[in-house]
Design a protein around this motif. Sequence first.
Motif, mmCIF file in Angstrom:
data_model
loop_
_atom_site.group_PDB
_atom_site.id
_atom_site.type_symbol
_atom_site.label_atom_id
_atom_site.label_comp_id
_atom_site.label_asym_id
_atom_site.label_seq_id
_atom_site.Cartn_x
_atom_site.Cartn_y
_atom_site.Cartn_z
ATOM 1 N N GLY A 12 0.815 -1.208 0.000
ATOM 2 C CA GLY A 12 0.000 0.000 0.000
ATOM 3 C C GLY A 12 0.852 1.264 0.000
ATOM 4 O O GLY A 12 0.335 2.364 -0.126
ATOM 5 N N ARG A 13 2.155 1.086 0.148
ATOM 6 C CA ARG A 13 3.087 2.207 0.103
ATOM 7 C C ARG A 13 3.932 2.088 -1.158
ATOM 8 O O ARG A 13 4.027 1.040 -1.750
ATOM 9 C CB ARG A 13 3.973 2.215 1.344
ATOM 10 C CG ARG A 13 3.208 2.638 2.575
ATOM 11 C CD ARG A 13 4.000 2.412 3.836
ATOM 12 N NE ARG A 13 3.455 3.120 4.964
ATOM 13 C CZ ARG A 13 2.323 2.821 5.574
ATOM 14 N NH1 ARG A 13 1.585 1.821 5.146
ATOM 15 N NH2 ARG A 13 1.912 3.519 6.607
ATOM 16 N N TYR A 14 4.562 3.190 -1.535
ATOM 17 C CA TYR A 14 5.394 3.243 -2.730
ATOM 18 C C TYR A 14 6.728 3.873 -2.374
ATOM 19 O O TYR A 14 6.849 4.544 -1.355
ATOM 20 C CB TYR A 14 4.732 4.123 -3.805
ATOM 21 C CG TYR A 14 3.404 3.614 -4.258
ATOM 22 C CD1 TYR A 14 3.285 2.836 -5.399
ATOM 23 C CD2 TYR A 14 2.248 3.911 -3.546
ATOM 24 C CE1 TYR A 14 2.054 2.369 -5.824
ATOM 25 C CE2 TYR A 14 1.009 3.455 -3.957
ATOM 26 C CZ TYR A 14 0.928 2.678 -5.097
ATOM 27 O OH TYR A 14 -0.293 2.221 -5.502
ATOM 28 N N TRP A 15 7.716 3.678 -3.257
ATOM 29 C CA TRP A 15 8.996 4.347 -3.104
ATOM 30 C C TRP A 15 9.459 4.848 -4.447
ATOM 31 O O TRP A 15 9.070 4.338 -5.500
ATOM 32 C CB TRP A 15 10.047 3.448 -2.458
ATOM 33 C CG TRP A 15 10.457 2.256 -3.285
ATOM 34 C CD1 TRP A 15 9.845 1.043 -3.312
ATOM 35 C CD2 TRP A 15 11.537 2.173 -4.210
ATOM 36 N NE1 TRP A 15 10.489 0.206 -4.183
ATOM 37 C CE2 TRP A 15 11.541 0.878 -4.753
ATOM 38 C CE3 TRP A 15 12.520 3.062 -4.626
ATOM 39 C CZ2 TRP A 15 12.471 0.457 -5.693
ATOM 40 C CZ3 TRP A 15 13.446 2.641 -5.562
ATOM 41 C CH2 TRP A 15 13.416 1.349 -6.080
ATOM 42 N N ILE A 16 10.270 5.887 -4.385
ATOM 43 C CA ILE A 16 10.899 6.437 -5.585
ATOM 44 C C ILE A 16 12.310 6.838 -5.169
ATOM 45 O O ILE A 16 12.536 7.184 -4.013
ATOM 46 C CB ILE A 16 10.076 7.623 -6.142
ATOM 47 C CG1 ILE A 16 10.551 8.016 -7.529
ATOM 48 C CG2 ILE A 16 10.045 8.786 -5.182
ATOM 49 C CD1 ILE A 16 9.586 8.931 -8.271
ATOM 50 N N ARG A 17 13.250 6.748 -6.079
ATOM 51 C CA ARG A 17 14.639 6.989 -5.699
ATOM 52 C C ARG A 17 15.236 8.180 -6.423
ATOM 53 O O ARG A 17 14.791 8.568 -7.499
ATOM 54 C CB ARG A 17 15.483 5.756 -5.963
ATOM 55 C CG ARG A 17 15.793 5.529 -7.411
ATOM 56 C CD ARG A 17 16.630 4.274 -7.616
ATOM 57 N NE ARG A 17 17.204 4.304 -8.941
ATOM 58 C CZ ARG A 17 18.484 4.512 -9.195
ATOM 59 N NH1 ARG A 17 19.332 4.679 -8.226
ATOM 60 N NH2 ARG A 17 18.920 4.540 -10.427
ATOM 61 N N THR A 18 16.258 8.722 -5.806
ATOM 62 C CA THR A 18 17.156 9.676 -6.438
ATOM 63 C C THR A 18 18.550 9.300 -5.955
ATOM 64 O O THR A 18 18.853 9.411 -4.763
ATOM 65 C CB THR A 18 16.799 11.144 -6.130
ATOM 66 O OG1 THR A 18 17.756 11.982 -6.787
ATOM 67 C CG2 THR A 18 16.735 11.458 -4.662
ATOM 68 N N TYR A 66 2.534 7.157 0.527
ATOM 69 C CA TYR A 66 1.291 6.416 0.336
ATOM 70 C C TYR A 66 0.182 7.414 0.022
ATOM 71 O O TYR A 66 0.351 8.631 0.193
ATOM 72 C CB TYR A 66 0.942 5.568 1.561
ATOM 73 C CG TYR A 66 0.687 6.344 2.827
ATOM 74 C CD1 TYR A 66 -0.601 6.741 3.172
ATOM 75 C CD2 TYR A 66 1.729 6.689 3.681
ATOM 76 C CE1 TYR A 66 -0.831 7.461 4.342
ATOM 77 C CE2 TYR A 66 1.508 7.392 4.841
ATOM 78 C CZ TYR A 66 0.214 7.780 5.164
ATOM 79 O OH TYR A 66 -0.015 8.500 6.315
ATOM 80 N N LEU A 67 -0.947 6.904 -0.440
ATOM 81 C CA LEU A 67 -2.110 7.735 -0.744
ATOM 82 C C LEU A 67 -3.159 7.569 0.341
ATOM 83 O O LEU A 67 -3.448 6.447 0.757
ATOM 84 C CB LEU A 67 -2.709 7.346 -2.096
ATOM 85 C CG LEU A 67 -1.804 7.616 -3.283
ATOM 86 C CD1 LEU A 67 -2.346 6.931 -4.517
ATOM 87 C CD2 LEU A 67 -1.672 9.099 -3.510
ATOM 88 N N ARG A 68 -3.720 8.692 0.783
ATOM 89 C CA ARG A 68 -4.775 8.659 1.784
ATOM 90 C C ARG A 68 -5.838 9.672 1.370
ATOM 91 O O ARG A 68 -5.607 10.871 1.397
ATOM 92 C CB ARG A 68 -4.224 9.034 3.164
ATOM 93 C CG ARG A 68 -5.285 9.033 4.264
ATOM 94 C CD ARG A 68 -4.754 9.567 5.574
ATOM 95 N NE ARG A 68 -4.435 10.981 5.388
ATOM 96 C CZ ARG A 68 -3.411 11.586 5.973
ATOM 97 N NH1 ARG A 68 -2.604 10.946 6.767
ATOM 98 N NH2 ARG A 68 -3.180 12.869 5.763
ATOM 99 N N GLU A 69 -6.975 9.172 0.956
ATOM 100 C CA GLU A 69 -8.120 10.013 0.596
ATOM 101 C C GLU A 69 -7.740 11.141 -0.362
ATOM 102 O O GLU A 69 -8.049 12.300 -0.129
ATOM 103 C CB GLU A 69 -8.769 10.571 1.860
ATOM 104 C CG GLU A 69 -9.272 9.482 2.786
ATOM 105 C CD GLU A 69 -9.744 10.034 4.124
ATOM 106 O OE1 GLU A 69 -9.778 11.272 4.317
ATOM 107 O OE2 GLU A 69 -10.079 9.209 4.980
ATOM 108 N N GLY A 70 -7.037 10.796 -1.418
ATOM 109 C CA GLY A 70 -6.671 11.769 -2.439
ATOM 110 C C GLY A 70 -5.466 12.630 -2.096
ATOM 111 O O GLY A 70 -5.112 13.523 -2.852
ATOM 112 N N VAL A 71 -4.834 12.394 -0.959
ATOM 113 C CA VAL A 71 -3.637 13.131 -0.552
ATOM 114 C C VAL A 71 -2.455 12.176 -0.600
ATOM 115 O O VAL A 71 -2.530 11.060 -0.085
ATOM 116 C CB VAL A 71 -3.802 13.700 0.889
ATOM 117 C CG1 VAL A 71 -2.517 14.351 1.357
ATOM 118 C CG2 VAL A 71 -4.970 14.663 0.943
#
Length: 85
Positions: free
Chosen positions: A51-57, A65-70
Amino acid sequence: MAVFVEITPEARAQAARLSEPLRGRVLAIVGRLARWPAVSGAKPLRGGLAGRYWIRTGDYRVQFYLREGVLVVEKIGHRDGFYEE
Protein backbone atom coordinates in the motif's frame (compact mmCIF):
# COMPACT_ATOMS: atom_id res chain seq x y z
CA MET A 1 -4.42 15.87 -12.67
CA ALA A 2 -2.56 17.02 -9.57
CA VAL A 3 -2.80 15.77 -6.02
CA PHE A 4 -1.98 17.53 -2.78
CA VAL A 5 1.34 16.36 -1.32
CA GLU A 6 1.74 16.30 2.47
CA ILE A 7 5.11 15.75 4.13
CA THR A 8 5.03 14.29 7.63
CA PRO A 9 7.06 16.02 10.36
CA GLU A 10 9.40 12.99 10.48
CA ALA A 11 10.06 13.17 6.73
CA ARG A 12 10.60 16.94 7.00
CA ALA A 13 13.21 16.37 9.72
CA GLN A 14 14.87 13.64 7.64
CA ALA A 15 15.08 16.00 4.64
CA ALA A 16 16.49 18.79 6.81
CA ARG A 17 19.43 16.57 7.80
CA LEU A 18 20.49 16.05 4.16
CA SER A 19 23.17 18.11 2.46
CA GLU A 20 21.86 21.08 0.48
CA PRO A 21 22.39 19.54 -3.01
CA LEU A 22 20.81 16.25 -1.96
CA ARG A 23 17.89 18.00 -0.24
CA GLY A 24 17.26 19.87 -3.50
CA ARG A 25 17.11 16.59 -5.45
CA VAL A 26 14.77 15.01 -2.91
CA LEU A 27 12.46 18.03 -2.88
CA ALA A 28 12.37 17.96 -6.69
CA ILE A 29 11.16 14.33 -6.44
CA VAL A 30 8.50 15.39 -3.92
CA GLY A 31 7.40 18.12 -6.33
CA ARG A 32 7.07 15.56 -9.12
CA LEU A 33 4.80 13.46 -6.90
CA ALA A 34 2.10 16.14 -7.21
CA ARG A 35 1.49 14.77 -10.72
CA TRP A 36 0.51 11.36 -9.33
CA PRO A 37 -0.25 8.89 -10.93
CA ALA A 38 1.72 10.20 -13.94
CA VAL A 39 5.05 9.82 -12.11
CA SER A 40 7.77 7.65 -13.60
CA GLY A 41 9.99 5.57 -11.38
CA ALA A 42 7.61 5.00 -8.44
CA LYS A 43 7.41 1.37 -7.34
CA PRO A 44 5.00 -0.36 -4.96
CA LEU A 45 6.26 -1.97 -1.77
CA ARG A 46 5.21 -5.45 -0.66
CA GLY A 47 4.74 -7.42 2.52
CA GLY A 48 4.25 -5.35 5.65
CA LEU A 49 4.66 -2.17 3.60
CA ALA A 50 2.03 -3.05 0.98
CA GLY A 51 0.00 0.00 0.00
CA ARG A 52 3.09 2.21 0.10
CA TYR A 53 5.39 3.24 -2.73
CA TRP A 54 9.00 4.35 -3.10
CA ILE A 55 10.90 6.44 -5.58
CA ARG A 56 14.64 6.99 -5.70
CA THR A 57 17.16 9.68 -6.44
CA GLY A 58 20.65 8.21 -6.43
CA ASP A 59 21.13 6.23 -3.21
CA TYR A 60 18.23 7.96 -1.44
CA ARG A 61 14.62 6.90 -1.25
CA VAL A 62 11.31 8.68 -0.69
CA GLN A 63 8.52 6.50 0.73
CA PHE A 64 4.90 7.58 0.38
CA TYR A 65 1.29 6.42 0.34
CA LEU A 66 -2.11 7.74 -0.74
CA ARG A 67 -4.78 8.66 1.78
CA GLU A 68 -8.12 10.01 0.60
CA GLY A 69 -6.67 11.77 -2.44
CA VAL A 70 -3.64 13.13 -0.55
CA LEU A 71 -0.16 11.79 -1.26
CA VAL A 72 1.67 11.51 2.08
CA VAL A 73 5.49 11.47 2.09
CA GLU A 74 6.37 9.59 5.28
CA LYS A 75 10.05 8.73 5.03
CA ILE A 76 13.20 10.04 3.33
CA GLY A 77 16.57 8.34 3.68
CA HIS A 78 19.55 6.42 2.38
CA ARG A 79 18.84 3.04 0.83
CA ASP A 80 20.92 1.18 3.45
CA GLY A 81 18.42 0.02 6.05
CA PHE A 82 15.66 2.17 4.54
CA TYR A 83 13.01 -0.55 4.59
CA GLU A 84 13.78 -1.83 8.08
CA GLU A 85 11.48 -0.74 10.89
